[in-house]
Every structure is written in structure tokens, then in C-alpha cells.
Design a protein around this motif. Structure first.
Motif, short mmCIF file in Angstrom:
data_model
loop_
_atom_site.label_atom_id
_atom_site.label_comp_id
_atom_site.label_asym_id
_atom_site.label_seq_id
_atom_site.Cartn_x
_atom_site.Cartn_y
_atom_site.Cartn_z
N GLY A 124 -25.31 11.93 -31.67
CA GLY A 124 -24.10 12.36 -30.97
C GLY A 124 -24.42 12.98 -29.62
O GLY A 124 -23.73 12.71 -28.63
N GLN A 125 -25.49 13.80 -29.58
CA GLN A 125 -25.87 14.42 -28.31
C GLN A 125 -26.35 13.37 -27.31
O GLN A 125 -26.09 13.47 -26.11
N ALA A 126 -27.08 12.37 -27.83
CA ALA A 126 -27.57 11.29 -26.95
C ALA A 126 -26.40 10.51 -26.36
O ALA A 126 -26.39 10.20 -25.16
N GLN A 127 -25.39 10.23 -27.19
CA GLN A 127 -24.21 9.51 -26.70
C GLN A 127 -23.45 10.34 -25.69
O GLN A 127 -22.94 9.81 -24.69
N GLU A 128 -23.37 11.65 -25.94
CA GLU A 128 -22.67 12.53 -25.00
C GLU A 128 -23.41 12.56 -23.66
O GLU A 128 -22.79 12.51 -22.59
N GLY A 129 -24.77 12.60 -23.74
CA GLY A 129 -25.57 12.59 -22.51
C GLY A 129 -25.37 11.31 -21.72
O GLY A 129 -25.25 11.35 -20.49
N GLN A 130 -25.28 10.18 -22.43
CA GLN A 130 -25.03 8.90 -21.77
C GLN A 130 -23.66 8.89 -21.11
O GLN A 130 -23.48 8.35 -20.01
N GLY A 131 -22.69 9.50 -21.77
CA GLY A 131 -21.35 9.57 -21.21
C GLY A 131 -21.32 10.36 -19.91
O GLY A 131 -20.69 9.93 -18.93
N TRP A 132 -22.01 11.52 -19.88
CA TRP A 132 -22.07 12.32 -18.65
C TRP A 132 -22.79 11.56 -17.54
O TRP A 132 -22.41 11.62 -16.36
N ALA A 133 -23.86 10.84 -17.91
CA ALA A 133 -24.61 10.06 -16.92
C ALA A 133 -23.74 8.96 -16.33
O ALA A 133 -23.77 8.70 -15.11
N THR A 134 -22.95 8.31 -17.18
CA THR A 134 -22.05 7.26 -16.71
C THR A 134 -21.00 7.82 -15.75
O THR A 134 -20.72 7.23 -14.70
N ALA A 135 -20.44 8.98 -16.14
CA ALA A 135 -19.43 9.62 -15.28
C ALA A 135 -20.02 10.00 -13.93
O ALA A 135 -19.39 9.82 -12.87
N LYS A 136 -21.25 10.50 -13.92
CA LYS A 136 -21.93 10.89 -12.68
C LYS A 136 -22.14 9.65 -11.79
O LYS A 136 -21.93 9.70 -10.58
N THR A 137 -22.55 8.55 -12.41
CA THR A 137 -22.77 7.30 -11.66
C THR A 137 -21.48 6.81 -11.01
O THR A 137 -21.46 6.41 -9.85
N LEU A 138 -20.39 6.86 -11.79
CA LEU A 138 -19.09 6.42 -11.25
C LEU A 138 -18.64 7.30 -10.10
O LEU A 138 -18.12 6.80 -9.09
N ALA A 139 -18.84 8.62 -10.23
CA ALA A 139 -18.45 9.55 -9.17
C ALA A 139 -19.26 9.29 -7.90
O ALA A 139 -18.72 9.31 -6.78
N GLU A 140 -20.55 9.02 -8.05
CA GLU A 140 -21.41 8.75 -6.89
C GLU A 140 -21.05 7.42 -6.23
O GLU A 140 -21.24 7.24 -5.02
N ALA A 141 -20.52 6.48 -7.03
CA ALA A 141 -20.17 5.16 -6.49
C ALA A 141 -18.83 5.16 -5.75
O ALA A 141 -18.56 4.24 -4.97
N LEU A 142 -17.99 6.19 -5.97
CA LEU A 142 -16.64 6.20 -5.42
C LEU A 142 -16.57 5.95 -3.91
O LEU A 142 -15.78 5.12 -3.45
N PRO A 143 -17.40 6.63 -3.08
CA PRO A 143 -17.30 6.37 -1.64
C PRO A 143 -17.58 4.92 -1.28
O PRO A 143 -16.97 4.38 -0.35
N TYR A 144 -18.50 4.29 -2.00
CA TYR A 144 -18.85 2.90 -1.71
C TYR A 144 -17.73 1.96 -2.17
O TYR A 144 -17.44 0.96 -1.52
N ILE A 145 -17.12 2.29 -3.31
CA ILE A 145 -15.99 1.50 -3.80
C ILE A 145 -14.85 1.54 -2.77
O ILE A 145 -14.22 0.52 -2.47
N GLN A 146 -14.60 2.73 -2.20
CA GLN A 146 -13.56 2.85 -1.19
C GLN A 146 -13.92 2.07 0.08
O GLN A 146 -13.05 1.48 0.73
N THR A 147 -15.20 2.01 0.41
CA THR A 147 -15.66 1.28 1.60
C THR A 147 -15.34 -0.20 1.50
O THR A 147 -14.96 -0.84 2.50
N TYR A 148 -15.48 -0.76 0.30
CA TYR A 148 -15.29 -2.21 0.12
C TYR A 148 -13.90 -2.58 -0.38
O TYR A 148 -13.64 -3.76 -0.62
N ASP A 149 -13.02 -1.59 -0.53
CA ASP A 149 -11.67 -1.88 -1.02
C ASP A 149 -10.97 -2.87 -0.10
O ASP A 149 -10.90 -2.67 1.11
N ARG A 150 -10.47 -3.96 -0.68
CA ARG A 150 -9.74 -5.03 0.02
C ARG A 150 -10.61 -5.77 1.05
O ARG A 150 -10.09 -6.45 1.94
N SER A 151 -11.92 -5.64 0.93
CA SER A 151 -12.82 -6.37 1.81
C SER A 151 -13.30 -7.65 1.13
O SER A 151 -13.38 -7.72 -0.10
N THR A 152 -13.62 -8.65 1.93
CA THR A 152 -14.13 -9.91 1.40
C THR A 152 -15.66 -9.88 1.37
O THR A 152 -16.30 -9.47 2.35
N VAL A 153 -16.22 -10.27 0.24
CA VAL A 153 -17.67 -10.38 0.08
C VAL A 153 -17.99 -11.81 -0.36
O VAL A 153 -17.53 -12.25 -1.41
#
Length: 310
Positions: free
Chosen positions: A8-37
Motif C-alpha cells: 500500500g505504501q509503495a502504491q501511494e508513493g507511485q501515486g505521489w510520483a505520478t502527480a509530481k510528474t503531471l504537475a511538472e509537465a503542465l507548462p509544457y502541455i500548455q505550450t503545445y496546446d492547439r499546436s500541430t506536431v
């Protein structure tokens, strides 16, 4: 501590790590919003089916995050395999396959048929829950890509004179009409265009085109924010074998002139240079066999390959 509590603690740790990754990715997600790649998905980068399905899932995720992905695929190894089955030997000049009428028929069957529809189908399967769908196209559809015959010359070793080499039905983009692609990517429904590198001449003849060239031309016509060249190497390597993270157009030209870039990396760099000069903000050469390479490149600070920009 019980095994259940540790789990349970390992799963909780993975959850916090995932949330941290998503938060760090937010500025980049906003940069590419509605952009063509534009994504060049190479024959060697396609790899095994499981890797291809991961690619399809990542393309769907990009669409769900507000990016407009457009996939251009290759298929050189697959064409060679089909030609070998038919007992036809492939000949290349400057990396371009000499394409007679019989070879052209096989190339169109493999590219516009088997590979194109398979990739589109994988995207549709990966996006089933979100109703994201892949749409298989070729440059012949709605005159997306009008081509002119490629002209190449070779120096005769005996006379030292330049002579014209006939590559057959090998073309290069003369005009890109992006309206069909734009209609799909800006539609209310979530479509991901998947384009086979087949074009049509002004007189209606079918031509095979280098997929890197198609991706670059299409990225320029769509004013793409990024073009990703997925291949089977990490990117451009220096003379010590270390990855070069970023090159300006001038530095990329120097890398070719100085012999830092060799072999198949030269046409990829040339494609990147042409795309940036045509208006694409930046091009990235990266290893498409690595899981989630596109996501790492677009949504993390250090990226995953070599970025070429102005």
C-alpha cells in the motif's frame, strides 16, 4: 510491517510520483496546446507490434492533451521484404530506391495499404474509450501532395562527366495542399491523420516519395510547432559518441560539412534544416523505439533527442 502495508505504501508513493510528474509537465502541455506536431514514424522505428501500439497510445494521449498530431510513416524495410519475396532486387541511388512500374505497385500496396491502415487501426483501438480515431491517407487523396520527378546526376568514373540517373517513379513534393489535413485536425471529432508517402504528378502518375521529405514539407505547409523524426538512433552524436542535445541550423550544416553527421543522419539533418527554414519552429531527431519518447521530448525539460532550431 505486513506485506499488504508495504504494498500500500509503495502504491501511494507511485501515486505521489505520478502527480509530481503531471504537475511538472503542465507548462509544457500548455505550450503545445492547439499546436500541430508532425511525427515522422520511420520504418526502422516501427519495430515490434507492442512498440507500435505504445506509439499509437502516445499519439492518442497527445490528441487528448490538446495537441494536433499528424503522422507521416515510412516503410522502406517492409517494401524491401515484399520485393525480396517477389524476387525483385532493390537498387538505391543516394538513399532513394530506384522505382520502376512494378516496384511502384508494390510500394503503394505496402505503404498506402498494409502499413498505413495498420497504424490508423492501432490509433483507433488505442483511442476507443476517448473516441480518438486514426484516418489513413496518402498524398494522392484530395491532391494532398503534388510531386515532380526527382532528378539525380552521378559522375561517370571513366569520363568524369555528370550523367543523369533515372530513378523511375520517385518524386519530391512540388505543392502541398493542407486543407484535407486541416479539416481533420480541426474537426469537432478527434481525428489523427496518418499519411503514406505516396504522391501524384500533375499528369496523374503515382510516385514514391522519401517519407522524411514528406514530413518536412507537410510540417512546413501546416506551420507546425514541432516535427519529430522518430528513427532507430538516439539523435545526432558527436565524434565521441555523445548525444548532441541542440543544434542551430548553422551548426547542423557545419555538422554535415565537418563529417560529424554521417550516413543516414545526413538526409535527416537536411530534412530538419529545410523544415525549419520553411517555418517549423523546431525539429527533433530521436529514437522512436524507446517507450514514450515523444512524451519525454515534448513534456520534459531535457527532451529525448537532438533539437534543431533557428
Amino acid at each position: 510491517m505486513s506485506d499488504e502495508k508495504q504494498e500500500g505504501q509503495a502504491q501511494e508513493g507511485q501515486g505521489w510520483a505520478t502527480a509530481k510528474t503531471l504537475a511538472e509537465a503542465l507548462p509544457y502541455i500548455q505550450t503545445y496546446d492547439r499546436s500541430t506536431v508532425v511525427i515522422k514514424y520511420g520504418g526502422h522505428a516501427m519495430g515490434e507490434e507492442q512498440v507500435a501500439k505504445l506509439f499509437a497510445a502516445d499519439a492518442v494521449l497527445l490528441k487528448m492533451l490538446g495537441v494536433h498530431p499528424v503522422v507521416v510513416h515510412g516503410g522502406g524495410p517492409q517494401i524491401s521484404a515484399w520485393l525480396a519475396k517477389a524476387g525483385v532486387k532493390s537498387t538505391f541511388v543516394d538513399g532513394l530506391r530506384v522505382t520502376d512500374e512494378a516496384t511502384m505497385e508494390v510500394a503503394e500496396m505496402v505503404l498506402s495499404g498494409a502499413i498505413n491502415k495498420e497504424i490508423a487501426s492501432w490509433i483507433t483501438q488505442a483511442g476507443a474509450e476517448a473516441d480518438v480515431r486514426g484516418v489513413g491517407l496518402s498524398g494522392k487523396d484530395a491532391r494532398l501532395i503534388t510531386v515532380e520527378k526527382v532528378q539525380r546526376t552521378k559522375k561517370d568514373p571513366d569520363s568524369d562527366e555528370e550523367r543523369i540517373v533515372d530513378l523511375g517513379f520517385v518524386g519530391e513534393p512540388k505543392k502541398i495542399d493542407p486543407k484535407l489535413i486541416q479539416a481533420l485536425i480541426y474537426a469537432e471529432e478527434d481525428y489523427i491523420p496518418v499519411v503514406a508517402p505516396i504522391g501524384v504528378s500533375a499528369t496523374g502518375e503515382t510516385y514514391n516519395i522519401n517519407a522524411d521529405t514528406v514530413a518536412g514539407a507537410l510540417a512546413g505547409a501546416l506551420n507546425a510547432k514541432r516535427m519529430l523524426l522518430l528513427t532507430d538512433v538516439a539523435g545526432v552524436l558527436d565524434k565521441n559518441g555523445e548525444l548532441i542535445r541542440q543544434l542551430t541550423v548553422a551548426e547542423a550544416k557545419k555538422a554535415i560539412a565537418d563529417g560529424v553527421a554521417t550516413g543516414g543522419m545526413i538526409p535527416k539533418l537536411e530534412t530538419a534544416i529545410h523544415a525549419v527554414e520553411a517555418g517549423v519552429e523546431a525539429v527533433v531527431i530521436l529514437d522512436g523505439r524507446r517507450p514514450h519518447a515523444m512524451l519525454v521530448e515534448l513534456f520534459t525539460e531535457h527532451g529525448a533527442g537532438t533539437l534543431i532550431c533557428r
